[in-house]
Design a protein around this motif. Sequence first.
Motif, PDB file in Angstrom:
ATOM      1  N   TYR A 144       0.846  -1.201   0.000  1.00 46.99           N
ATOM      2  CA  TYR A 144       0.000   0.000   0.000  1.00 46.99           C
ATOM      3  C   TYR A 144       0.879   1.247   0.000  1.00 46.99           C
ATOM      4  O   TYR A 144       2.041   1.206   0.404  1.00 46.99           O
ATOM      5  N   LYS A 145       0.295   2.345  -0.478  1.00 48.76           N
ATOM      6  CA  LYS A 145       1.006   3.621  -0.488  1.00 48.76           C
ATOM      7  C   LYS A 145       0.849   4.278   0.881  1.00 48.76           C
ATOM      8  O   LYS A 145      -0.257   4.412   1.396  1.00 48.76           O
ATOM      9  N   ASP A 146       1.981   4.670   1.444  1.00 48.56           N
ATOM     10  CA  ASP A 146       1.978   5.367   2.720  1.00 48.56           C
ATOM     11  C   ASP A 146       1.671   6.845   2.465  1.00 48.56           C
ATOM     12  O   ASP A 146       1.663   7.303   1.317  1.00 48.56           O
ATOM     13  N   THR A 147       1.447   7.600   3.510  1.00 54.09           N
ATOM     14  CA  THR A 147       1.091   9.019   3.373  1.00 54.09           C
ATOM     15  C   THR A 147       2.194   9.816   2.690  1.00 54.09           C
ATOM     16  O   THR A 147       1.912  10.834   2.063  1.00 54.09           O
ATOM     17  N   ASP A 148       3.453   9.354   2.788  1.00 51.54           N
ATOM     18  CA  ASP A 148       4.552  10.059   2.125  1.00 51.54           C
ATOM     19  C   ASP A 148       4.768   9.597   0.683  1.00 51.54           C
ATOM     20  O   ASP A 148       5.691  10.022   0.010  1.00 51.54           O
ATOM     21  N   GLY A 149       3.920   8.668   0.207  1.00 48.44           N
ATOM     22  CA  GLY A 149       4.016   8.174  -1.159  1.00 48.44           C
ATOM     23  C   GLY A 149       4.850   6.918  -1.318  1.00 48.44           C
ATOM     24  O   GLY A 149       4.866   6.316  -2.388  1.00 48.44           O
ATOM     25  N   SER A 150       5.562   6.510  -0.286  1.00 45.32           N
ATOM     26  CA  SER A 150       6.368   5.294  -0.367  1.00 45.32           C
ATOM     27  C   SER A 150       5.463   4.062  -0.291  1.00 45.32           C
ATOM     28  O   SER A 150       4.339   4.134   0.198  1.00 45.32           O
ATOM     29  N   ILE A 151       5.975   2.957  -0.806  1.00 47.49           N
ATOM     30  CA  ILE A 151       5.225   1.694  -0.767  1.00 47.49           C
ATOM     31  C   ILE A 151       5.629   0.921   0.487  1.00 47.49           C
ATOM     32  O   ILE A 151       6.809   0.678   0.728  1.00 47.49           O
ATOM     33  N   LYS A 152       4.656   0.540   1.267  1.00 48.07           N
ATOM     34  CA  LYS A 152       4.856  -0.256   2.484  1.00 48.07           C
ATOM     35  C   LYS A 152       4.201  -1.616   2.269  1.00 48.07           C
ATOM     36  O   LYS A 152       3.367  -1.775   1.383  1.00 48.07           O
ATOM     37  N   ASN A 153       4.566  -2.582   3.104  1.00 44.84           N
ATOM     38  CA  ASN A 153       3.907  -3.883   3.028  1.00 44.84           C
ATOM     39  C   ASN A 153       3.727  -4.470   4.416  1.00 44.84           C
ATOM     40  O   ASN A 153       4.400  -4.084   5.368  1.00 44.84           O
ATOM     41  N   SER A 154       2.794  -5.378   4.495  1.00 48.64           N
ATOM     42  CA  SER A 154       2.487  -6.075   5.733  1.00 48.64           C
ATOM     43  C   SER A 154       1.782  -7.367   5.360  1.00 48.64           C
ATOM     44  O   SER A 154       1.163  -7.441   4.295  1.00 48.64           O
ATOM     45  N   VAL A 155       1.864  -8.371   6.202  1.00 45.72           N
ATOM     46  CA  VAL A 155       1.075  -9.566   5.952  1.00 45.72           C
ATOM     47  C   VAL A 155      -0.268  -9.430   6.656  1.00 45.72           C
ATOM     48  O   VAL A 155      -0.386  -8.774   7.696  1.00 45.72           O
ATOM     49  N   CYS A 156      -1.278 -10.027   6.054  1.00 45.38           N
ATOM     50  CA  CYS A 156      -2.593 -10.056   6.680  1.00 45.38           C
ATOM     51  C   CYS A 156      -2.480 -10.843   7.985  1.00 45.38           C
ATOM     52  O   CYS A 156      -1.676 -11.774   8.085  1.00 45.38           O
ATOM     53  N   PRO A 157      -3.272 -10.493   8.982  1.00 39.57           N
ATOM     54  CA  PRO A 157      -3.199 -11.189  10.269  1.00 39.57           C
ATOM     55  C   PRO A 157      -3.323 -12.701  10.112  1.00 39.57           C
ATOM     56  O   PRO A 157      -4.138 -13.205   9.345  1.00 39.57           O
ATOM     57  N   ASN A 158      -2.449 -13.392  10.843  1.00 33.46           N
ATOM     58  CA  ASN A 158      -2.412 -14.852  10.798  1.00 33.46           C
ATOM     59  C   ASN A 158      -1.958 -15.389  12.142  1.00 33.46           C
ATOM     60  O   ASN A 158      -1.880 -14.647  13.116  1.00 33.46           O
TER      61      ASN A 158
END
Length: 163
Positions: A135-149
């Motif tokens: 997803y795009k962060d507020t500063d425009g950079s791309i961040k990632n995370s895994v869905c809860p598991n």
Amino acid sequence: MKKSLFYASFLIVSVSIQVTSQASEWGSYLFCVNDNDPADWAPGPKNLKGVPGFENQGSSGSTQGTWIDGVAKLNKYAHSVLDVSYVYKNFDDAQKFCTALKNSCTEKWGTNYTHVGASGASIPYSVWGYVSVNYKDTDGSIKNSVCPNWNYKEFPNDGGPAY
């Protein structure tokens, strides 16, 4: 000696996942995990149009289950992840996608099936993996995370791919 064995194993797993990803369709099927028993897994429900609310935004229709579009990668802990082939416009949309996956599981299997994973095609059934969103962060950079598991219960987290 132990370090070299670890690195050799890591390399074999990495190459295996990448070759499998290149040789098969781009994506994997959702599976649902019981929050009370991490060994209790169930297949994601059939979604002929994709994940409700996210058709063509990281998911496609399938008669076999819930198909998630993506490619196999490894996170910094050498665990496989399915990196969803869509960049959500912000944190909220990425989190909503994960919630939609969870809701598919709880609606089909009951309220205890709150954790999600991916397996099949890009990620071999014998390996399985986490579902990673970008997803795009507020500063425009791309961040990632895994869905809860079963290992990463909060969102966001550091379980995403190690680019």
